[in-house]
Motif scaffolding. Sequence first.
Motif, PDB file in Angstrom:
ATOM      1  N   LEU A  64      -1.608  40.208   1.517  1.00  0.00           N
ATOM      2  CA  LEU A  64      -1.136  38.847   1.752  1.00  0.00           C
ATOM      3  C   LEU A  64      -2.338  37.936   1.927  1.00  0.00           C
ATOM      4  O   LEU A  64      -3.284  38.282   2.644  1.00  0.00           O
ATOM      5  N   VAL A  65      -2.305  36.794   1.287  1.00  0.00           N
ATOM      6  CA  VAL A  65      -3.312  35.762   1.505  1.00  0.00           C
ATOM      7  C   VAL A  65      -2.696  34.777   2.484  1.00  0.00           C
ATOM      8  O   VAL A  65      -1.635  34.202   2.217  1.00  0.00           O
ATOM      9  N   LEU A  66      -3.344  34.620   3.630  1.00  0.00           N
ATOM     10  CA  LEU A  66      -2.832  33.770   4.699  1.00  0.00           C
ATOM     11  C   LEU A  66      -3.731  32.555   4.875  1.00  0.00           C
ATOM     12  O   LEU A  66      -4.949  32.649   4.718  1.00  0.00           O
ATOM     13  N   ARG A  67      -3.092  31.422   5.224  1.00  0.00           N
ATOM     14  CA  ARG A  67      -3.876  30.206   5.447  1.00  0.00           C
ATOM     15  C   ARG A  67      -3.112  29.304   6.405  1.00  0.00           C
ATOM     16  O   ARG A  67      -1.903  29.138   6.285  1.00  0.00           O
ATOM     17  N   GLY A  68      -3.850  28.732   7.355  1.00  0.00           N
ATOM     18  CA  GLY A  68      -3.230  27.825   8.308  1.00  0.00           C
ATOM     19  C   GLY A  68      -4.047  27.760   9.577  1.00  0.00           C
ATOM     20  O   GLY A  68      -5.239  28.065   9.590  1.00  0.00           O
ATOM     21  N   GLU A  69      -3.377  27.368  10.660  1.00  0.00           N
ATOM     22  CA  GLU A  69      -4.041  27.313  11.956  1.00  0.00           C
ATOM     23  C   GLU A  69      -4.468  28.732  12.336  1.00  0.00           C
ATOM     24  O   GLU A  69      -3.677  29.668  12.278  1.00  0.00           O
ATOM     25  N   ALA A  70      -5.717  28.877  12.711  1.00  0.00           N
ATOM     26  CA  ALA A  70      -6.294  30.210  12.938  1.00  0.00           C
ATOM     27  C   ALA A  70      -5.466  31.055  13.897  1.00  0.00           C
ATOM     28  O   ALA A  70      -5.250  32.247  13.660  1.00  0.00           O
ATOM     29  N   GLY A  71      -4.978  30.471  14.970  1.00  0.00           N
ATOM     30  CA  GLY A  71      -4.186  31.221  15.933  1.00  0.00           C
ATOM     31  C   GLY A  71      -2.892  31.756  15.331  1.00  0.00           C
ATOM     32  O   GLY A  71      -2.504  32.898  15.586  1.00  0.00           O
ATOM     33  N   ARG A  72      -2.220  30.942  14.517  1.00  0.00           N
ATOM     34  CA  ARG A  72      -0.974  31.383  13.870  1.00  0.00           C
ATOM     35  C   ARG A  72      -1.251  32.463  12.834  1.00  0.00           C
ATOM     36  O   ARG A  72      -0.500  33.424  12.714  1.00  0.00           O
ATOM     37  N   VAL A  73      -2.325  32.289  12.068  1.00  0.00           N
ATOM     38  CA  VAL A  73      -2.674  33.269  11.043  1.00  0.00           C
ATOM     39  C   VAL A  73      -2.971  34.615  11.699  1.00  0.00           C
ATOM     40  O   VAL A  73      -2.464  35.659  11.281  1.00  0.00           O
ATOM     41  N   GLN A  74      -3.781  34.605  12.749  1.00  0.00           N
ATOM     42  CA  GLN A  74      -4.123  35.849  13.445  1.00  0.00           C
ATOM     43  C   GLN A  74      -2.891  36.487  14.069  1.00  0.00           C
ATOM     44  O   GLN A  74      -2.702  37.703  14.001  1.00  0.00           O
ATOM     45  N   ALA A  75      -2.023  35.675  14.673  1.00  0.00           N
ATOM     46  CA  ALA A  75      -0.810  36.203  15.300  1.00  0.00           C
ATOM     47  C   ALA A  75       0.098  36.856  14.261  1.00  0.00           C
ATOM     48  O   ALA A  75       0.672  37.927  14.517  1.00  0.00           O
ATOM     49  N   MET A  76       0.221  36.249  13.102  1.00  0.00           N
ATOM     50  CA  MET A  76       1.057  36.833  12.059  1.00  0.00           C
ATOM     51  C   MET A  76       0.479  38.165  11.591  1.00  0.00           C
ATOM     52  O   MET A  76       1.200  39.151  11.430  1.00  0.00           O
ATOM     53  N   ALA A  77      -0.817  38.188  11.374  1.00  0.00           N
ATOM     54  CA  ALA A  77      -1.470  39.425  10.947  1.00  0.00           C
ATOM     55  C   ALA A  77      -1.255  40.519  11.998  1.00  0.00           C
ATOM     56  O   ALA A  77      -0.918  41.658  11.657  1.00  0.00           O
TER      57      ALA A  77
ATOM     58  N   ARG B 184       1.199  40.816  14.195  1.00  0.00           N
ATOM     59  CA  ARG B 184       2.598  41.255  14.208  1.00  0.00           C
ATOM     60  C   ARG B 184       2.892  42.223  13.070  1.00  0.00           C
ATOM     61  O   ARG B 184       3.587  43.220  13.255  1.00  0.00           O
ATOM     62  N   LEU B 185       2.364  41.932  11.885  1.00  0.00           N
ATOM     63  CA  LEU B 185       2.627  42.800  10.741  1.00  0.00           C
ATOM     64  C   LEU B 185       1.904  44.144  10.867  1.00  0.00           C
ATOM     65  O   LEU B 185       2.474  45.193  10.589  1.00  0.00           O
ATOM     66  N   ILE B 186       0.648  44.104  11.298  1.00  0.00           N
ATOM     67  CA  ILE B 186      -0.131  45.333  11.449  1.00  0.00           C
ATOM     68  C   ILE B 186       0.505  46.256  12.495  1.00  0.00           C
ATOM     69  O   ILE B 186       0.512  47.475  12.342  1.00  0.00           O
ATOM     70  N   SER B 187       1.058  45.674  13.546  1.00  0.00           N
ATOM     71  CA  SER B 187       1.589  46.481  14.655  1.00  0.00           C
ATOM     72  C   SER B 187       3.006  46.992  14.417  1.00  0.00           C
ATOM     73  O   SER B 187       3.544  47.700  15.268  1.00  0.00           O
ATOM     74  N   CYS B 188       3.607  46.669  13.272  1.00  0.00           N
ATOM     75  CA  CYS B 188       4.950  47.177  12.976  1.00  0.00           C
ATOM     76  C   CYS B 188       4.929  48.699  12.928  1.00  0.00           C
ATOM     77  O   CYS B 188       4.070  49.291  12.261  1.00  0.00           O
ATOM     78  N   ARG B 189       5.878  49.288  13.623  1.00  0.00           N
ATOM     79  CA  ARG B 189       5.977  50.751  13.624  1.00  0.00           C
ATOM     80  C   ARG B 189       6.209  51.235  12.194  1.00  0.00           C
ATOM     81  O   ARG B 189       7.097  50.753  11.503  1.00  0.00           O
ATOM     82  N   GLY B 190       5.348  52.161  11.748  1.00  0.00           N
ATOM     83  CA  GLY B 190       5.448  52.698  10.405  1.00  0.00           C
ATOM     84  C   GLY B 190       4.335  52.225   9.481  1.00  0.00           C
ATOM     85  O   GLY B 190       4.121  52.824   8.429  1.00  0.00           O
ATOM     86  N   VAL B 191       3.634  51.153   9.857  1.00  0.00           N
ATOM     87  CA  VAL B 191       2.494  50.712   9.055  1.00  0.00           C
ATOM     88  C   VAL B 191       1.373  51.720   9.273  1.00  0.00           C
ATOM     89  O   VAL B 191       0.949  51.960  10.399  1.00  0.00           O
ATOM     90  N   ARG B 192       0.918  52.338   8.184  1.00  0.00           N
ATOM     91  CA  ARG B 192      -0.101  53.384   8.284  1.00  0.00           C
ATOM     92  C   ARG B 192      -1.507  52.810   8.379  1.00  0.00           C
ATOM     93  O   ARG B 192      -2.402  53.396   8.966  1.00  0.00           O
ATOM     94  N   HIS B 193      -1.710  51.684   7.741  1.00  0.00           N
ATOM     95  CA  HIS B 193      -3.035  51.063   7.723  1.00  0.00           C
ATOM     96  C   HIS B 193      -2.830  49.562   7.647  1.00  0.00           C
ATOM     97  O   HIS B 193      -2.020  49.078   6.857  1.00  0.00           O
ATOM     98  N   GLY B 194      -3.550  48.837   8.470  1.00  0.00           N
ATOM     99  CA  GLY B 194      -3.498  47.384   8.422  1.00  0.00           C
ATOM    100  C   GLY B 194      -4.840  46.826   8.822  1.00  0.00           C
ATOM    101  O   GLY B 194      -5.414  47.243   9.828  1.00  0.00           O
ATOM    102  N   VAL B 195      -5.339  45.919   8.020  1.00  0.00           N
ATOM    103  CA  VAL B 195      -6.617  45.281   8.346  1.00  0.00           C
ATOM    104  C   VAL B 195      -6.552  43.819   7.913  1.00  0.00           C
ATOM    105  O   VAL B 195      -6.061  43.489   6.839  1.00  0.00           O
ATOM    106  N   PHE B 196      -7.017  42.958   8.800  1.00  0.00           N
ATOM    107  CA  PHE B 196      -7.069  41.529   8.517  1.00  0.00           C
ATOM    108  C   PHE B 196      -8.522  41.117   8.373  1.00  0.00           C
ATOM    109  O   PHE B 196      -9.349  41.439   9.215  1.00  0.00           O
ATOM    110  N   THR B 197      -8.824  40.420   7.297  1.00  0.00           N
ATOM    111  CA  THR B 197     -10.182  39.953   7.035  1.00  0.00           C
ATOM    112  C   THR B 197     -10.174  38.427   7.000  1.00  0.00           C
ATOM    113  O   THR B 197      -9.699  37.831   6.028  1.00  0.00           O
TER     114      THR B 197
END
Length: 139
Positions: free
Chosen positions: A102-115, A117-130
């Motif tokens: 996913l390419v994310l763009r917006g207010e830094a706090g909202r972008v980080q919070a969304m990343a 939430r998605l990374i911490s979903c039970r069942g996600v094997r790997h998640g990294v936000f750059t």
Amino acid sequence: MGKLTRFGVSLDEDLLAAFDGLCARKSYGNRSEALRDLIRRALGEEEWRTPEGQAAGTLTLVYDHHKHDLARRLMRLQHEDHDVIVAATHVHLDHDNCLEVLVLRGEAGRVQAMADRLISCRGVRHGVFTPAPLGPELA
């Protein structure tokens, strides 16, 4: 780009040797280019410390789409903040595993919070936000 300024840096021999090795592995033409990249990265990370700042970044997720309800939960979360998502790519790695970028763009706090939430979903094997901060060009 502004006027170039030269300055001197004193380093321990071992640290300089390690830095030169890094420069060679990353194919930098010279130490100055490597230093510029390190400084840009540090300044960008500092910008991300201000949640109100505008920023962009990529979120990479790998997950088993057979996991109970995971794909639906990820999609629901993405729809909750759809205005933060600029683009999305979904790839089937094999019979079970999917990769999403996913390419994310917006207010830094909202972008980080969304990343987060998605990374911490039970069942996600790997998640990294750059993060890739927006703002004035850094020469």
